[in-house]
Design an enzyme around this catalytic site. Structure first.
Site, PDB file in Angstrom:
ATOM      1  N   GLU A   1      -5.837   6.367   6.909  1.00 56.08           N
ATOM      2  CA  GLU A   1      -4.926   5.688   5.138  1.00 56.08           C
ATOM      3  C   GLU A   1      -5.588   7.051   4.400  1.00 56.08           C
ATOM      4  OE1 GLU A   1      -6.031   1.849   3.647  1.00 56.08           O
ATOM      5  OE2 GLU A   1      -6.996   2.884   2.094  1.00 56.08           O
TER       6      GLU A   1
ATOM      7  N   ARG B   1       0.572  -1.091  -0.037  1.00 52.35           N
ATOM      8  CA  ARG B   1       0.140  -0.158  -0.139  1.00 52.35           C
ATOM      9  C   ARG B   1       1.025   1.062   0.205  1.00 52.35           C
ATOM     10  NH1 ARG B   1      -2.413  -4.297  -1.123  1.00 52.35           N
ATOM     11  NH2 ARG B   1      -4.190  -5.083   0.444  1.00 52.35           N
TER      12      ARG B   1
ATOM     13  N   SER C   1     -11.288   1.250   4.076  1.00 42.74           N
ATOM     14  CA  SER C   1     -10.589   1.788   5.251  1.00 42.74           C
ATOM     15  C   SER C   1     -10.078   2.145   5.853  1.00 42.74           C
ATOM     16  CB  SER C   1      -9.461   0.541   4.870  1.00 42.74           C
ATOM     17  OG  SER C   1      -9.867  -0.573   4.070  1.00 42.74           O
TER      18      SER C   1
HETATM   19  P1  NAP Z   1      -9.994  -8.595   5.922  1.00 43.88           P
HETATM   20  O1  NAP Z   1      -9.859  -9.885   4.960  1.00 43.88           O
HETATM   21  O2  NAP Z   1     -10.675  -8.749   7.040  1.00 43.88           O
HETATM   22  O3  NAP Z   1      -7.822  -8.601   6.110  1.00 43.88           O
HETATM   23  C1  NAP Z   1      -7.743  -7.496   7.361  1.00 43.88           C
HETATM   24  C2  NAP Z   1      -6.080  -8.079   7.347  1.00 43.88           C
HETATM   25  O4  NAP Z   1      -5.209  -8.929   7.788  1.00 43.88           O
HETATM   26  C3  NAP Z   1      -5.412  -7.354   6.024  1.00 43.88           C
HETATM   27  O5  NAP Z   1      -3.817  -6.894   6.799  1.00 43.88           O
HETATM   28  C4  NAP Z   1      -4.983  -8.644   5.503  1.00 43.88           C
HETATM   29  O6  NAP Z   1      -3.763  -8.163   4.322  1.00 43.88           O
HETATM   30  C5  NAP Z   1      -5.155  -9.724   6.352  1.00 43.88           C
HETATM   31  N1  NAP Z   1      -5.352 -10.817   6.014  1.00 43.88           N
HETATM   32  C6  NAP Z   1      -6.616 -11.951   5.762  1.00 43.88           C
HETATM   33  N2  NAP Z   1      -6.341 -13.282   5.752  1.00 43.88           N
HETATM   34  C7  NAP Z   1      -4.808 -12.786   5.169  1.00 43.88           C
HETATM   35  C8  NAP Z   1      -4.015 -14.062   4.737  1.00 43.88           C
HETATM   36  N3  NAP Z   1      -4.225 -15.069   4.449  1.00 43.88           N
HETATM   37  N4  NAP Z   1      -2.722 -13.816   4.158  1.00 43.88           N
HETATM   38  C9  NAP Z   1      -2.048 -12.062   3.828  1.00 43.88           C
HETATM   39  N5  NAP Z   1      -2.319 -11.681   5.537  1.00 43.88           N
HETATM   40  C10 NAP Z   1      -4.070 -11.886   5.556  1.00 43.88           C
HETATM   41  O7  NAP Z   1      -9.389  -7.464   4.917  1.00 43.88           O
HETATM   42  P2  NAP Z   1     -10.804  -6.084   4.444  1.00 43.88           P
HETATM   43  O8  NAP Z   1     -10.502  -5.314   5.043  1.00 43.88           O
HETATM   44  O9  NAP Z   1     -11.924  -6.465   4.771  1.00 43.88           O
HETATM   45  O10 NAP Z   1     -10.352  -6.141   2.822  1.00 43.88           O
HETATM   46  C11 NAP Z   1      -9.885  -7.188   1.963  1.00 43.88           C
HETATM   47  C12 NAP Z   1      -9.050  -7.173   0.444  1.00 43.88           C
HETATM   48  O11 NAP Z   1      -9.274  -5.660  -0.058  1.00 43.88           O
HETATM   49  C13 NAP Z   1      -7.809  -7.077   1.721  1.00 43.88           C
HETATM   50  O12 NAP Z   1      -7.094  -7.698   0.912  1.00 43.88           O
HETATM   51  C14 NAP Z   1      -7.483  -5.186   1.856  1.00 43.88           C
HETATM   52  O13 NAP Z   1      -6.287  -5.560   2.240  1.00 43.88           O
HETATM   53  C15 NAP Z   1      -8.060  -4.592   1.258  1.00 43.88           C
HETATM   54  N6  NAP Z   1      -8.113  -3.047   0.926  1.00 43.88           N
HETATM   55  C16 NAP Z   1      -7.686  -1.963   0.624  1.00 43.88           C
HETATM   56  C17 NAP Z   1      -7.394  -1.207   0.683  1.00 43.88           C
HETATM   57  C18 NAP Z   1      -6.650  -0.400  -0.127  1.00 43.88           C
HETATM   58  O14 NAP Z   1      -5.663  -0.485  -1.434  1.00 43.88           O
HETATM   59  N7  NAP Z   1      -6.707   1.040   0.230  1.00 43.88           N
HETATM   60  C19 NAP Z   1      -8.514  -0.861   1.014  1.00 43.88           C
HETATM   61  C20 NAP Z   1      -9.682  -1.710   2.202  1.00 43.88           C
HETATM   62  C21 NAP Z   1      -9.480  -2.928   1.852  1.00 43.88           C
HETATM   63  P3  NAP Z   1      -3.773  -8.200   3.274  1.00 43.88           P
HETATM   64  O15 NAP Z   1      -4.430  -6.178   3.236  1.00 43.88           O
HETATM   65  O16 NAP Z   1      -2.654  -8.188   2.372  1.00 43.88           O
HETATM   66  O17 NAP Z   1      -4.283  -7.807   2.399  1.00 43.88           O
END
Ligand code: NAP
Length: 357
Positions: free
Chosen positions: A352, A168, A251
């Site tokens: 963020e 990110r 987020s």
């Molecule tokens: P989530 O699935 O609840 O995950 C929360 C956190 O746990 C994130 O840091 C995610 O890593 C980590 N995580 C969960 N499972 C994982 C695995 N098997 N291996 C490694 N890391 C793991 O996240 P959420 O908030 O619902 O969002 C879904 C996805 O959208 C996530 O990938 C999140 O990063 C992404 N997202 C990105 C942005 C952005 O780019 N600004 C904003 C909102 C959501 P990761 O972040 O590395 O996935």
């Protein structure tokens, strides 16, 4: 150049918050961006460059300078390469809608951005924070970004390597913060290539929806997009006027990445203060990533928590929602959460979205 005065900013943001911009200009081409920047320099106006408005909080007082809304390529601004190429390219103006690009790629059966389905915002914002989701990030497909230097008005093209992408993160958030306006982005995708579904939550959901192994690559890509959209919708993470939880900036806090020593300290603190169960964590190179949503909830700000006109989404603890309040209320809630997490865990959460005062 169509320079307007005292334009309300709230409708230009997904949070629907913010007072007026003293000056506001919509730029549909590079020459309009140049003219707007030159005008601001000549009148010594501070400039804020606005894209899709999905990651910004404007103050209730508004912005006293010039808001430059990048609309390059917003209408029909996406060029999809040869359908039959093995590695087709997509070029898009910075103002093009990101999900329209993803939908077009997936409709063609191209692999590489399917996990990034349903992310609100414009194409130009994606390289800034190396947008990523469900184990995929823009760094994997981006080949170039063309930018305009705000100070010199020189054009500069960066390769993916030159963008210095991290988790990110990119040079545009660090040493070149605020220096460039993104004009266009070029991605390279793959044809006839099965999508890689690494993220367990997504893998499980895809498996429930159908079989990836049996599907042709193009169908598998479509299945992944549908599944990602359904997952995001279940967390109110797609724009939906009918969903009050969706009036957010996605987020609000970054997921902290801790050294192993800092994580051990966190565990110790959690257990010695009565915390039960393990802290969820994921390896991130030599470091450990901790879901910010878990910290937020354990600090007492559960889903659906409400304070005045702002709240925590009922479907995702990481999204702060405008419940008909003000930017001040939303930012006060964000500060209360940061203080709560700091007090409970000793971790300072980073916001963020960009806060513009
Ligand atoms: P989530 O699935 O609840 O995950 C929360 C956190 O746990 C994130 O840091 C995610 O890593 C980590 N995580 C969960 N499972 C994982 C695995 N098997 N291996 C490694 N890391 C793991 O996240 P959420 O908030 O619902 O969002 C879904 C996805 O959208 C996530 O990938 C999140 O990063 C992404 N997202 C990105 C942005 C952005 O780019 N600004 C904003 C909102 C959501 P990761 O972040 O590395 O996935």
């Amino acid at each position: 150049m169509n320079l307007r005065e005292n334009v309300r900013l709230a409708p230009y943001t997904t949070l629907e918050l913010g007072g007026p911009a003293r000056y506001f200009v919509e730029c549909a081409s590079e020459s309009e961006v140049r003219a707007a920047l030159a005008h601001a320099a000549a009148h010594e106006l501070p400039v804020f460059v606005l894209g899709g408005g999905s990651n910004v909080v404007f103050a209730d007082e508004g912005f006293r300078g010039l808001v430059l809304h990048v609309a390059i390529g917003r209408d029909q601004g996406i060029a999809f390469g040869e359908r039959d190429a093995a590695a087709p390219e997509i070029s898009a103006g910075a103002g093009a809608d990101w999900d329209t690009l993803v939908r077009g790629a997936v409709e063609r059966g191209w692999t590489g951005v399917e996990c990034l389905s349903g992310i609100p915002g414009s194409v130009g914002g994606t390289p800034i924070q190396n947008v990523g989701a469900y184990g995929q990030e823009i760094a994997e497909t981006l080949v170039r970004v063309t930018c305009l230097d705000r100070a010199t008005l020189e054009r500069r093209t960066f390769t993916a390597r030159e963008c210095e992408f991290g988790y990110r993160d990119s040079r545009f958030k660090r040493r070149d913060r605020g220096r460039y306006v993104v004009l266009d982005v070029t991605l390279q995708l793959r044809r006839d290539t099965p999508p890689r579904v690494r993220y367990p939550e997504l893998r499980d959901a895809v498996t429930r929806a159908g079989s990836l192994d049996a599907a042709a690559p193009a169908d598998a890509v479509r299945l992944v997009r549908q599944t990602v959209l359904a997952l995001r919708r279940s967390k109110s993470m797609v724009l939906d006027a009918a969903d009050p939880n969706a009036r957010s900036a996605g987020s609000f806090f970054m997921n902290p990445v801790l050294s192993r020593a800092a994580f051990a300290e966190l565990e110790q603190r959690w257990h010695s203060t009565g915390g039960a169960g393990a802290i969820p964590s994921f390896a991130a190179g030599d470091a450990v990533k901790v879901p910010a949503a878990w910290l937020v909830e354990r600090a007492g700000f559960v889903k659906g928590y409400r304070r005045g006109g702002a709240g925590v989404s009922g479907r995702h603890a990481l999204a702060l929602v405008n419940l008909g309040g003000t930017s001040a209320e939303l930012l006060a809630l964000a500060e209360a959460i940061r203080a709560g997490v700091k007090g409970r865990f000793g971790i300072t959460l980073e916001c963020e979205p960009e806060v513009v005062r």
